[in-house]
Design a protein around this motif. Structure first.
Motif, mmCIF file in Angstrom:
data_model
loop_
_atom_site.group_PDB
_atom_site.id
_atom_site.type_symbol
_atom_site.label_atom_id
_atom_site.label_comp_id
_atom_site.label_asym_id
_atom_site.label_seq_id
_atom_site.Cartn_x
_atom_site.Cartn_y
_atom_site.Cartn_z
ATOM 1 N N ILE A 191 0.848 -1.183 0.000
ATOM 2 C CA ILE A 191 0.000 0.000 0.000
ATOM 3 C C ILE A 191 0.887 1.238 0.000
ATOM 4 N N ALA A 192 0.649 2.104 -0.916
ATOM 5 C CA ALA A 192 1.453 3.322 -1.100
ATOM 6 C C ALA A 192 2.924 2.988 -1.270
ATOM 7 N N GLY A 193 3.186 1.874 -1.954
ATOM 8 C CA GLY A 193 4.564 1.483 -2.236
ATOM 9 C C GLY A 193 5.256 0.773 -1.096
ATOM 10 N N LYS A 194 4.608 0.607 0.040
ATOM 11 C CA LYS A 194 5.216 -0.054 1.190
ATOM 12 C C LYS A 194 4.617 -1.441 1.371
ATOM 13 N N GLU A 195 5.489 -2.444 1.449
ATOM 14 C CA GLU A 195 5.040 -3.825 1.605
ATOM 15 C C GLU A 195 4.953 -4.189 3.084
ATOM 16 N N MET A 196 3.908 -4.910 3.430
ATOM 17 C CA MET A 196 3.690 -5.363 4.802
ATOM 18 C C MET A 196 3.259 -6.817 4.784
ATOM 19 N N ASP A 197 3.894 -7.599 5.633
ATOM 20 C CA ASP A 197 3.559 -9.021 5.757
ATOM 21 C C ASP A 197 2.969 -9.259 7.139
ATOM 22 N N MET A 198 1.709 -9.674 7.171
ATOM 23 C CA MET A 198 1.015 -9.919 8.431
ATOM 24 C C MET A 198 0.904 -11.421 8.693
ATOM 25 N N ALA A 199 0.919 -11.763 9.963
ATOM 26 C CA ALA A 199 0.794 -13.180 10.330
ATOM 27 C C ALA A 199 -0.664 -13.609 10.389
ATOM 28 N N TYR A 200 -1.567 -12.674 10.236
ATOM 29 C CA TYR A 200 -2.988 -12.987 10.347
ATOM 30 C C TYR A 200 -3.686 -12.767 9.007
ATOM 31 N N ALA A 201 -4.951 -13.105 8.977
ATOM 32 C CA ALA A 201 -5.814 -12.883 7.806
ATOM 33 C C ALA A 201 -7.141 -12.339 8.319
ATOM 34 N N PRO A 202 -7.973 -11.751 7.458
ATOM 35 C CA PRO A 202 -9.297 -11.314 7.923
ATOM 36 C C PRO A 202 -10.034 -12.441 8.633
ATOM 37 N N ALA A 203 -10.753 -12.096 9.692
ATOM 38 C CA ALA A 203 -11.384 -13.111 10.544
ATOM 39 C C ALA A 203 -12.373 -13.994 9.784
ATOM 40 N N LEU A 204 -12.929 -13.488 8.683
ATOM 41 C CA LEU A 204 -13.928 -14.253 7.927
ATOM 42 C C LEU A 204 -13.297 -15.156 6.866
ATOM 43 N N TYR A 234 -10.991 -1.359 -6.315
ATOM 44 C CA TYR A 234 -9.925 -2.360 -6.214
ATOM 45 C C TYR A 234 -9.042 -2.321 -7.458
ATOM 46 N N ASP A 235 -9.638 -2.115 -8.644
ATOM 47 C CA ASP A 235 -8.847 -2.045 -9.872
ATOM 48 C C ASP A 235 -7.939 -0.816 -9.875
ATOM 49 N N GLU A 236 -8.454 0.318 -9.387
ATOM 50 C CA GLU A 236 -7.622 1.522 -9.299
ATOM 51 C C GLU A 236 -6.461 1.307 -8.325
ATOM 52 N N TYR A 237 -6.758 0.597 -7.258
ATOM 53 C CA TYR A 237 -5.719 0.276 -6.267
ATOM 54 C C TYR A 237 -4.623 -0.586 -6.904
ATOM 55 N N LEU A 238 -5.023 -1.566 -7.713
ATOM 56 C CA LEU A 238 -4.038 -2.442 -8.354
ATOM 57 C C LEU A 238 -3.228 -1.697 -9.409
ATOM 58 N N LYS A 239 -3.856 -0.747 -10.109
ATOM 59 C CA LYS A 239 -3.149 -0.001 -11.156
ATOM 60 C C LYS A 239 -2.009 0.843 -10.600
ATOM 61 N N LYS A 240 -2.073 1.188 -9.327
ATOM 62 C CA LYS A 240 -1.001 1.966 -8.700
ATOM 63 C C LYS A 240 0.216 1.094 -8.363
ATOM 64 N N GLY A 241 0.152 -0.200 -8.703
ATOM 65 C CA GLY A 241 1.253 -1.105 -8.391
ATOM 66 C C GLY A 241 1.136 -1.745 -7.019
ATOM 67 N N ASP A 242 0.012 -1.492 -6.326
ATOM 68 C CA ASP A 242 -0.215 -2.110 -5.021
ATOM 69 C C ASP A 242 -0.944 -3.429 -5.194
ATOM 70 N N TRP A 243 -0.989 -4.233 -4.136
ATOM 71 C CA TRP A 243 -1.631 -5.537 -4.230
ATOM 72 C C TRP A 243 -1.943 -6.100 -2.845
ATOM 73 N N THR A 295 -8.090 13.154 -3.762
ATOM 74 C CA THR A 295 -8.953 12.123 -3.171
ATOM 75 C C THR A 295 -8.473 10.715 -3.499
ATOM 76 N N LYS A 296 -7.973 10.508 -4.723
ATOM 77 C CA LYS A 296 -7.577 9.173 -5.155
ATOM 78 C C LYS A 296 -6.186 8.768 -4.654
ATOM 79 N N THR A 297 -5.553 9.600 -3.835
ATOM 80 C CA THR A 297 -4.231 9.264 -3.319
ATOM 81 C C THR A 297 -4.334 8.098 -2.333
ATOM 82 N N THR A 298 -3.478 7.108 -2.488
ATOM 83 C CA THR A 298 -3.493 5.956 -1.584
ATOM 84 C C THR A 298 -3.071 6.403 -0.188
ATOM 85 N N PRO A 299 -3.851 6.064 0.843
ATOM 86 C CA PRO A 299 -3.473 6.466 2.204
ATOM 87 C C PRO A 299 -2.223 5.724 2.693
#
Length: 881
Positions: free
Chosen positions: A143-156, A328-337, A601-605
């Motif tokens: 997100i915003a060019g910064k990679e983060m690896d979490m040990a968890y996943a969404p609860a659902l 989600y597509d706009e988010y992916l186009k910024k190179g995030d995932w 507005t479209k800037t990734t937080p």
């Protein structure tokens, strides 16, 4: 013994085709053919291969005296004689044997301890009967060019995977919610090892239930399962099932008791509360849990991984606009995932440390390092044995010559010397067992493990140890055996040992290898300690000395401020701060997504680390304000203000940060989005380990207070603690708990401290074993040059010149070892230091000091033999001439 080609070729054909027995026997010796015919193919084949290997020859294979063939064979009586002679030789040379056994014993003991450590590290979570099908679902985000690896996943995640993919058989979740004050009757304990688990947790993880039904034990809200030790702690020998415990402000009913969690697992909890006791959100991106999936047999996890992108789009994609303000597509186009990672549970402990791990993982490189150390130290012990054995070869030369003259063949002599080697190795194993028993408590403390002798005394470990010792004995004794057995009878009986002189280069090479390893380990020890000293002395941006932390202050509720104000009246307390987070050790903190209000507005937080403080936090911890001001009670609007650090200013790209406004992303609901104004910028300080660069940080004013930080000024800390405990107990029945900030800071680097201590111990052992090898080579060389020394003394050489002459050759080996070890050590320690964002630079004096230490130790080792040889009366050296 049968001699090829007359018998061997025919017998090999017979063994390949047993039905051709009569045809083959026609060409064999008459007596031998008769015996084979009586035995049959099976027994004949067994006897033949034992005879080929040289261990046994049946008596019927002996030839008549008129036979032209050899009559040598080995039977159990001969093997017994080998060991009897070996024992006599060891007993006759007690000092020599003691040194040999000591070197091997130290090597074996060290190897056994390291094998225990490595085996334990590699065995994590393998106790699960379904471990090969059990995976943890981890989340990776950019997100915003910064990679983060979490040990968890969404609860659902888990329930949706079971519903959408037939290959997922079951799923379960764990979620830790911090520490709890647990009450039972008049008993009060602070418990940190509490976790919330799904009802089927004990079906997927092989932790046996001693009481309770595995399928229903955690079905209902506010139910809990205790480990065996915890149940005994609270209830003694009573049956705990049906009784209740208070965790925090909730009452939980005990529905089961399980065995204590194995030490080799990636989580260690004493309380397993029902997951349904937690408040659960229906939004995917609102909360996360440690999620585990059980796959069906033979279902490839790669197939699940390949389908995960569609899964993420289906369930998480629709919520992206609420959180990020874009599709989600706009988010992916910024190179995030966003991506899932399915980790085998057996790979978690030695995997990368992700955010919010249940426990800190081990670094796999330490397993490799210690495995290599075990191999090297055992190799050093074997080299040491070889050198000491060849050093004493002159004393056995005449024995070999006489044995050969009396008819012994080289094969028999090799067996004899190998028997001695194996005997020494097993005697060393006995001594090593004693050393392990004595060293185990210290090793447990250094390695942070809980091994006992029972860990070694299992059938598998005993078998591996015995087989390993046999191999070590054969390996260590192979060179001396072939070396001694190769002596020519005429040469040795005339006092000339030519074989030894031709093999000097090999012994020199072995000693050089020993010192390469020793110097490399000395370099490693010096660098580790230097890095730790750098961490302890580096300016971290806050003052960690004289800061006392009181824990669990949230239990005081609305009495907390009054309690703090009362404490600050004491002269020994300079200031007091209520805080949810401290820049050392584990404490409550979080992350929030922030968007610059003035940005498009479209800037990734940005995802930024956050914690909550009061107006006394900065002065209590000594954190400096670079721009703007600190929080103050004089400004009523500070509840909507924030402080940021310099790293956050850089990330947001502000030139004038004071007055800038940022908005939280929240969980997607309008009521959870807030706007804050930046009122101050703190100078960067290390609120995480120095393995990481200083990250952006946002500090809120106010919130939930979990800890009280006190800056103290007193030399009588015990008296202050006693006073604080009395004041605490006057307000609450919660156990009094405290820590010091500098101690918490140092605990962040316990792994590195343990590595440094272990490196120091192993380096010392390596040097000790290397010195024994050098001692052996010095003894051999001085023995070979006895007459030369005598001639030199007769011609007027001084003791000092002779000592220098003998020492020069050994020092040359050490210098060669320094030249080889220096680049290897430089490369290895650069690799280790690469894990630190803030590290030392390797300086030349570290390698110079390691070399000087090696030279000094070598001189001390060699000087004894050199001085002893130089002081011998030359008449004794030359009398045979």
């Amino acid at each position: 013994m049968m001699k090829p080609p007359r018998y061997a070729a025919r017998l090999l054909k017979f063994f390949c085709a047993p039905d051709r027995l009569e045809e083959v026997l026609g060409d064999l010796h008459e007596e031998f053919a008769g015996r084979v015919r009586q035995m049959g193919a099976g027994r004949a084949r067994w006897y033949y291969w034992w005879e080929v290997l040289g261990f046994l020859k049946p008596r019927f294979l002996m030839k008549r005296k008129t036979d032209a063939y050899s009559t040598t064979y080995v039977n159990p009586i001969m093997i017994q004689n080998y060991f009897k002679i070996a024992w006599r030789n060891l007993w006759r040379k007690k000092a020599f044997s003691a040194i040999n056994i000591a070197g091997l014993a130290v090597g074996l003991a060290t190897c056994l301890l390291i094998v225990l450590f490595v085996q334990h590290e590699l065995s994590y979570d393998s106790y699960n009967t379904k471990a090969d099908r059990l995976f943890r679902v981890a989340l990776s985000v950019r997100i915003a060019g910064k990679e983060m690896d979490m040990a968890y996943a969404p609860a659902l995640t888990g329930s949706s995977l079971v519903r959408d993919y037939p290959g997922v058989e079951a799923t379960t979740r764990l979620e830790s919610d911090g520490s709890f004050v647990v009450k039972y009757g008049t008993e009060r304990f602070k418990e940190d090892r509490v976790v919330f688990a799904d009802s089927n947790f004990f079906e997927l993880f092989s932790i046996p239930l001693l009481k309770g039904n595995v399928k229903t034990v955690l079905n209902e809200p506010n139910t809990i399962v205790l480990t065996q030790t915890t149940a005994r702690k609270y209830f003694g020998h009573q049956d705990p099932v049906g009784k209740s415990l208070t965790l925090g402000d909730k009452l939980y009913r005990v529905t089961g008791v399980c065995r204590d969690v194995p030490s080799n697992t990636h989580f260690h909890y004493d309380f397993f509360a029902s997951y349904t006791s937690l408040k659960q959100s229906e939004k995917w991106l609102a909360s996360g849990s440690h999620t585990y999936v059980l796959l069906q047999k033979n279902y490839p996890v790669e197939k699940l991984l390949a389908q995960s992108s569609n899964f993420i789009r289906k369930y998480m994609g629709p919520e992206i606009p609420e959180f990020l303000g874009m599709t989600y597509d706009e988010y992916l186009k910024k190179g995030d995932w966003i991506a899932f990672d399915f980790q085998p549970v057996t790979a978690i402990h030695l995997g990368p440390n992700r955010e919010n791990e249940l426990e800190a993982n081990s670094d796999p490189k330490y397993v490799y390092i210690f495995s290599a150390i075990a191999v090297f130290i055992l190799l050093l012990a074997c080299i040491n044995f070889m050198n000491l054995s060849t050093a004493g070869s002159a004393n056995r030369a005449k024995e070999v010559g006489i044995r050969k003259v009396l008819g012994s063949v080289q094969q028999q002599l090799i067996r004899q010397f190998l028997s001695e080697s194996v005997l020494i190795t097993f005697l060393a194993l006995v001594v090593a067992g004693g050393l392990v028993a004595m060293a185990l408590p210290t090793f447990n403390q250094l390695a942070n493990k809980e091994f006992d002798l029972g860990t070694l005394l299992n059938a598998r470990m005993i078998t591996y140890t015995l087989v390993g010792c046999l191999l070590v004995g054969l390996l260590a004794g192979s060179y001396p055996a072939f070396f001694l057995a190769s002596f020519r009878p005429v040469s040795v009986l005339k006092g000339r040992i030519q074989a030894g002189m031709r093999s000097g280069w090999l012994r020199n090479t072995l000693v050089t290898i020993q010192f390469v390893v020793s110097i490399g380990m000395i370099i490693g020890t010096l660098v580790v300690y230097q890095q730790l000293r750098f961490i302890q002395n580096k300016k971290v941006g806050f003052d960690k000395e004289q800061v006392l932390i009181l824990h669990d202050t949230y239990v005081l509720g609305n009495k907390l401020n009054a309690f703090r104000n009362e404490l600050t009246k004491q002269s020994s307390i300079v200031s007091a701060s209520l805080a949810g987070y401290l820049p050392a050790g584990k404490s409550n903190s979080g992350y929030d997504g922030f968007r610059d209000v003035n940005a498009p507005t479209k800037t990734t937080p940005f995802r930024v680390k956050t914690y909550r403080v009061d107006d006394q936090y900065l002065p209590t911890l000594g954190i400096q304000v670079g721009l703007g001001r600190n929080f103050s009670k004089a400004f009523s609007g500070d509840t909507a203000a924030v402080l940021v650090n310099e790293a956050a200013v850089k990330q947001f790209g502000w030139k004038n940060p004071i007055g800038q406004r940022i908005a939280t992303v929240g969980d997607g609901s309008p009521g959870d989005r807030h706007t804050y104004t930046v009122v101050g910028v703190t100078k960067n300080f290390h609120f995480e380990s120095m393995h990481e660069h200083i990250a952006p940080l946002v500090m809120y004013y106010g919130g939930d207070w979990y800890q009280l930080a006190l800056r103290i000024r007193t030399d009588n800390v015990p008296a202050l603690l006693k006073t604080l405990e009395q004041r605490w107990k006057a307000e609450t029945d919660t156990p009094f708990s405290y820590s010091f900030l500098n101690e918490r800071f140092n605990k962040m680097y316990q792994a590195e401290q343990r590595v440094g201590e272990l490196f120091g111990v192993f380096a010392g052992l390596a040097v000790f074993i290397a010195c024994l090898g050098l001692f052996g080579l010095a003894a051999f060389t001085t023995l070979q040059r006895t007459k030369e020394i005598g001639v030199r003394k007769v011609l007027g050489a001084s003791v000092a010149s002779i000592v220098a002459l003998l020492s020069r050759d050994f020092l040359r080996l050490v210098v060669v070892a320094i030249v080889i070890a220096t680049p290897i050590g430089w490369y290895a320690m650069n690799q280790w230091l690469a894990d630190f964002a803030y590290r030392i630079d390797l300086e030349w004096w570290v390698f110079a000091l390691a070399g000087l230490l090696a030279v000094a130790v070598a001189l001390l080792t060699v000087s004894y033999q050199s001085i002893k040889a130089a002081l011998v009366n030359p008449v004794r050296s030359l009398r045979s001439e």
